[in-house]
Scaffold this active site. Sequence first.
Site, mmCIF file in Angstrom:
data_model
loop_
_atom_site.group_PDB
_atom_site.id
_atom_site.type_symbol
_atom_site.label_atom_id
_atom_site.label_comp_id
_atom_site.label_asym_id
_atom_site.label_seq_id
_atom_site.Cartn_x
_atom_site.Cartn_y
_atom_site.Cartn_z
ATOM 1 C CE LYS A 265 -6.123 1.848 -0.742
ATOM 2 N NZ LYS A 265 -6.490 1.968 0.627
ATOM 3 C CE LYS B 109 -3.711 2.336 2.424
ATOM 4 N NZ LYS B 109 -4.688 2.312 3.518
#
Length: 327
Positions: A251, A198
């Site tokens: 992400k 992330k």
Amino acid sequence: MIPFEFHRGRRLRSGATLRELVRENEIRPQDLIMPYFVVETDDEDFRKPITSMPGQYQLSLKQLEKQVAQAVDLDLKSLILFGIPAEKDETGSQAYADDGIVQKAIRMIKDKWPELVVIADTCLCEYTSHGHCGLIKNGEVMNDPTLNLLARAALAQVRAGADMVAPSDMMDGRVAAIRAMLDEEGFVNTPIMSYAVKYASAFYGPFREAAESTPQFGDRKAYQMDPANGREAMREAAADLEEGADIIMVKPGMPYLDVIRQVRDSFDCPVAAYQVSGEYSLIKAAAANGWVDEQAVVMESLVAFKRAGCDLIITYFTEDVLRTLGR
Ligand code: PBG
């Protein structure tokens, strides 16, 4: 005549049916996960548009029920929940309260649609007054003291009926802490989808309006990854798998397709991508101006995830795509 042999790639592109016959990737309803934002409020009619994400709403429990009912009619298979509590505090206690808003939403959905895969985003940032994903001491986000709270949040979600938890906080060791807690409490079969890779991304901007989770000071760069790094992503993914993650997520999505491909090639677990709020808003804004064909751009963006090696895709376009596919 041209005096050399050349490849006639056009042979297999001459008609729609032929193109379909040789198509390598496709989007299937069962690959898509729809995010919803549920708000703790007494107002049953609460359905507040998220201005930076046209078509997305903050929903009361009742409105969420209506929204999910419609989506299920479109063949929705899976969703992920984010909660906005009535009261936030220093330790994000509503994240792990038995009657926290997400826990209530999980109970409601699993009660009505037991076959839906309900995923809970496990994080503190929507529940803390300071908007950070962990406990704060001297202006710093503390890693180890946060782990137990995250594990308790995951446990509360699973007790409420969540089929899967998805830790998105980026504290080190949280997958191990959550796995240990779930196992101890008998939930050995509940999978963890880790937001392992992330990035500290500006593409989360609209989400922070949606989830009311903007950090009140500083940013998340001391725990989320540097967008410039690719190799580091492999270390993060490997660490989370060792700790017990079942699915690895990357992400944001579109700007990180290379990372998705690297994760796919390096590990044999299912790989997920999150097409985040900013990616959604960019497409929506261009489409609203008539600059791109929304449906075509959405389908192209999603098939790119498949091509990069993704199995699952979290996208705010899920309902729209189900509508398109069902046609
Ligand atoms: C919570 C969380 C965030 C997103 C998913 N879980 C925001 C953040 O890390 O700031 C972003 C999702 C999106 O932008 O659509 N930690």
